[in-house]
Design an enzyme around this catalytic site. Structure first.
Site, PDB file in Angstrom:
ATOM      1  N   TYR A   1       4.072  -4.050 -12.049  1.00 39.09           N
ATOM      2  CA  TYR A   1       3.767  -2.730 -12.367  1.00 39.09           C
ATOM      3  C   TYR A   1       3.428  -2.343 -13.765  1.00 39.09           C
ATOM      4  CZ  TYR A   1       6.104  -2.244  -7.643  1.00 39.09           C
ATOM      5  OH  TYR A   1       6.523  -2.421  -6.455  1.00 39.09           O
TER       6      TYR A   1
ATOM      7  N   HIS B   1       8.747 -10.965  -5.162  1.00 35.81           N
ATOM      8  CA  HIS B   1       7.904  -9.867  -4.647  1.00 35.81           C
ATOM      9  C   HIS B   1       7.150 -10.233  -3.568  1.00 35.81           C
ATOM     10  CE1 HIS B   1       5.553  -6.339  -6.729  1.00 35.81           C
ATOM     11  NE2 HIS B   1       5.804  -6.279  -5.440  1.00 35.81           N
TER      12      HIS B   1
HETATM   13  P1  NAP Z   1       5.215   6.422  -1.554  1.00 38.74           P
HETATM   14  O1  NAP Z   1       6.436   6.331  -2.394  1.00 38.74           O
HETATM   15  O2  NAP Z   1       4.994   5.910  -0.170  1.00 38.74           O
HETATM   16  O3  NAP Z   1       4.381   7.524  -2.002  1.00 38.74           O
HETATM   17  C1  NAP Z   1       4.201   7.893  -3.257  1.00 38.74           C
HETATM   18  C2  NAP Z   1       2.921   8.905  -3.290  1.00 38.74           C
HETATM   19  O4  NAP Z   1       3.386  10.066  -2.807  1.00 38.74           O
HETATM   20  C3  NAP Z   1       2.952   9.362  -4.909  1.00 38.74           C
HETATM   21  O5  NAP Z   1       1.273   9.753  -4.804  1.00 38.74           O
HETATM   22  C4  NAP Z   1       3.512  10.769  -5.042  1.00 38.74           C
HETATM   23  O6  NAP Z   1       2.837  11.639  -5.845  1.00 38.74           O
HETATM   24  C5  NAP Z   1       3.652  11.375  -3.605  1.00 38.74           C
HETATM   25  N1  NAP Z   1       4.919  11.923  -3.472  1.00 38.74           N
HETATM   26  C6  NAP Z   1       6.136  11.624  -3.846  1.00 38.74           C
HETATM   27  N2  NAP Z   1       7.138  12.626  -3.289  1.00 38.74           N
HETATM   28  C7  NAP Z   1       6.257  13.398  -2.878  1.00 38.74           C
HETATM   29  C8  NAP Z   1       6.588  14.767  -2.190  1.00 38.74           C
HETATM   30  N3  NAP Z   1       7.836  15.111  -2.252  1.00 38.74           N
HETATM   31  N4  NAP Z   1       5.772  15.584  -1.760  1.00 38.74           N
HETATM   32  C9  NAP Z   1       4.414  15.449  -1.771  1.00 38.74           C
HETATM   33  N5  NAP Z   1       4.036  13.988  -2.282  1.00 38.74           N
HETATM   34  C10 NAP Z   1       5.048  13.231  -2.902  1.00 38.74           C
HETATM   35  O7  NAP Z   1       4.207   5.101  -2.111  1.00 38.74           O
HETATM   36  P2  NAP Z   1       4.712   3.900  -3.174  1.00 38.74           P
HETATM   37  O8  NAP Z   1       4.889   4.525  -4.506  1.00 38.74           O
HETATM   38  O9  NAP Z   1       3.552   2.865  -2.871  1.00 38.74           O
HETATM   39  O10 NAP Z   1       6.039   3.067  -2.422  1.00 38.74           O
HETATM   40  C11 NAP Z   1       7.180   3.496  -3.120  1.00 38.74           C
HETATM   41  C12 NAP Z   1       7.700   2.379  -3.808  1.00 38.74           C
HETATM   42  O11 NAP Z   1       8.057   1.160  -3.244  1.00 38.74           O
HETATM   43  C13 NAP Z   1       6.808   2.052  -5.079  1.00 38.74           C
HETATM   44  O12 NAP Z   1       6.809   3.070  -6.112  1.00 38.74           O
HETATM   45  C14 NAP Z   1       7.300   0.598  -5.491  1.00 38.74           C
HETATM   46  O13 NAP Z   1       8.592   0.687  -6.225  1.00 38.74           O
HETATM   47  C15 NAP Z   1       7.647  -0.098  -4.372  1.00 38.74           C
HETATM   48  N6  NAP Z   1       6.624  -0.915  -3.411  1.00 38.74           N
HETATM   49  C16 NAP Z   1       6.838  -2.098  -3.209  1.00 38.74           C
HETATM   50  C17 NAP Z   1       6.049  -3.065  -2.686  1.00 38.74           C
HETATM   51  C18 NAP Z   1       6.255  -4.488  -2.575  1.00 38.74           C
HETATM   52  O14 NAP Z   1       5.254  -5.132  -2.313  1.00 38.74           O
HETATM   53  N7  NAP Z   1       7.650  -4.701  -2.776  1.00 38.74           N
HETATM   54  C19 NAP Z   1       4.635  -2.495  -2.544  1.00 38.74           C
HETATM   55  C20 NAP Z   1       4.266  -1.172  -2.553  1.00 38.74           C
HETATM   56  C21 NAP Z   1       5.434  -0.358  -3.133  1.00 38.74           C
HETATM   57  P3  NAP Z   1       3.474  12.333  -6.840  1.00 38.74           P
HETATM   58  O15 NAP Z   1       3.744  11.296  -8.174  1.00 38.74           O
HETATM   59  O16 NAP Z   1       2.456  13.358  -7.422  1.00 38.74           O
HETATM   60  O17 NAP Z   1       4.700  13.153  -6.523  1.00 38.74           O
END
Ligand code: NAP
Length: 284
Positions: free
Chosen positions: A54, A113
């Site tokens: 990241y 990962h």
């Molecule tokens: P997510 O958590 O599903 O969504 C994040 C998005 O939602 C951001 O744009 C955020 O914007 C918005 N958001 C968050 N809370 C909100 C709320 N209460 N109301 C409205 N919008 C909201 O997506 P993600 O970040 O891809 O996945 C979560 C975590 O999983 C990642 O950060 C990472 O740590 C992990 N991940 C792991 C892998 C893997 O391959 N292992 C892949 C992807 C992700 P704002 O910042 O504007 O709130």
């Protein structure tokens, strides 16, 4: 937090944690993002998920700055090693670099990962070595489908895996067909990434769904809270929503109070059905 998940070694972790993908990448957003993470931690989302990938370490640096004054033992830090670094040659350096960026001397959980070219035997042996050295408390995998888990189970030490982190949200339920039952049978918790479908970006119209709106209204909740309550509903799933905004982080933490009724789950099933056949893992 009311909702906890018990790991295979008996450790309890909050069912709602915080993701950090894309955080720490812009200097101008840093303070706001630190505030968001801090608010989340104060609200009980003490499990923080990150990865060396990241921002090429910038997310880990942001976490380091955020937790500097905190009691380390109150936190549960998760990081991930790139597949190409997950062997004898690089994993020890990678792990040390993650620890240094976060200003800590151990990780609570270290994940592969995704699967790469390095044999699983070698990665598992290295993870066990890191455990012995006290650099990590436990290890797990990410983006492993059922057959990858089967293979992991056949490798010496493979059964020490603590979690599998995969994409899971209401509109992407493919894992419910075979991976999730497999994990349940082997008592391995699921860590759900993208639980908010990236704020709806992964499924057009998700936040406008009339069913989700009806359920949200009944709980005086936001759509995000309903998505999170759905993700953690089985008691053995940890969801790791990411936000760089304090209001959103606190909104996410508020999902802890919501328990969806059987009837609400049935409405959701009708709108977003679980698959009736094998669906290969969804990966972002
Ligand atoms: P997510 O958590 O599903 O969504 C994040 C998005 O939602 C951001 O744009 C955020 O914007 C918005 N958001 C968050 N809370 C909100 C709320 N209460 N109301 C409205 N919008 C909201 O997506 P993600 O970040 O891809 O996945 C979560 C975590 O999983 C990642 O950060 C990472 O740590 C992990 N991940 C792991 C892998 C893997 O391959 N292992 C892949 C992807 C992700 P704002 O910042 O504007 O709130």
């Amino acid at each position: 937090m009311e909702h906890y998940v018990v790991l295979p070694d008996g450790t309890q972790v909050p069912a709602l944690g915080q993701g950090t993908w894309f955080l720490g990448e812009q200097k101008a957003d840093e303070l706001r993002e630190q505030e968001a993470l801090t608010a989340g931690i104060s609200a009980g989302m003490t499990l923080i998920d990150t990865a060396e990938m990241y921002g090429s370490g910038k997310a880990e640096l942001l976490i380091g700055k955020t937790i500097r004054e905190m009691d380390r033992s109150d936190l549960f830090l998760v990081s991930k090693v790139y597949p190409h670094n997950a062997g004898r040659k690089n994993i020890f350096k990678s792990c040390m670099a993650s620890l240094e960026r976060m200003g800590t001397d151990y990780l609570d959980l270290y994940l592969l990962h995704w699967r790469g070219g390095i044999p699983l035997e070698e990665t598992v042996a290295c993870m066990e070595q890191l455990k012995k050295e006290g650099k990590i408390r436990r290890w797990g995998v990410s983006n492993f489908d059922t057959e990858d888990m089967e293979e992991l189970w056949s490798v010496p030490g493979g059964k020490n895996c603590a979690v599998n982190q995969v994409l899971y949200h209401v509109a992407s339920r493919g894992i419910e067909y075979d991976l999730l039952p497999w994990l349940r049978r082997h008592q391995i918790p699921l860590m759900a990434y993208c639980p908010l479908a990236q704020g709806g970006d992964l499924r057009r119209g998700l936040y406008e769904s009339s069913v989700l709106k009806k359920v949200a209204k009944a709980h005086r909740a936001s759509i995000s809270q309903i998505l999170l309550a759905f993700a953690i509903r089985d008691g053995s799933t940890i969801a790791i929503p990411r936000s760089g905004k304090k209001e959103h982080t606190l909104d996410n933490a508020g999902a802890d109070r919501i328990v969806l009724s059987q009837e609400e789950l049935e409405w959701i099933d009708q709108e977003f059905p679980a698959p009736s056949h094998k669906v290969y893992l969804n990966i972002v």
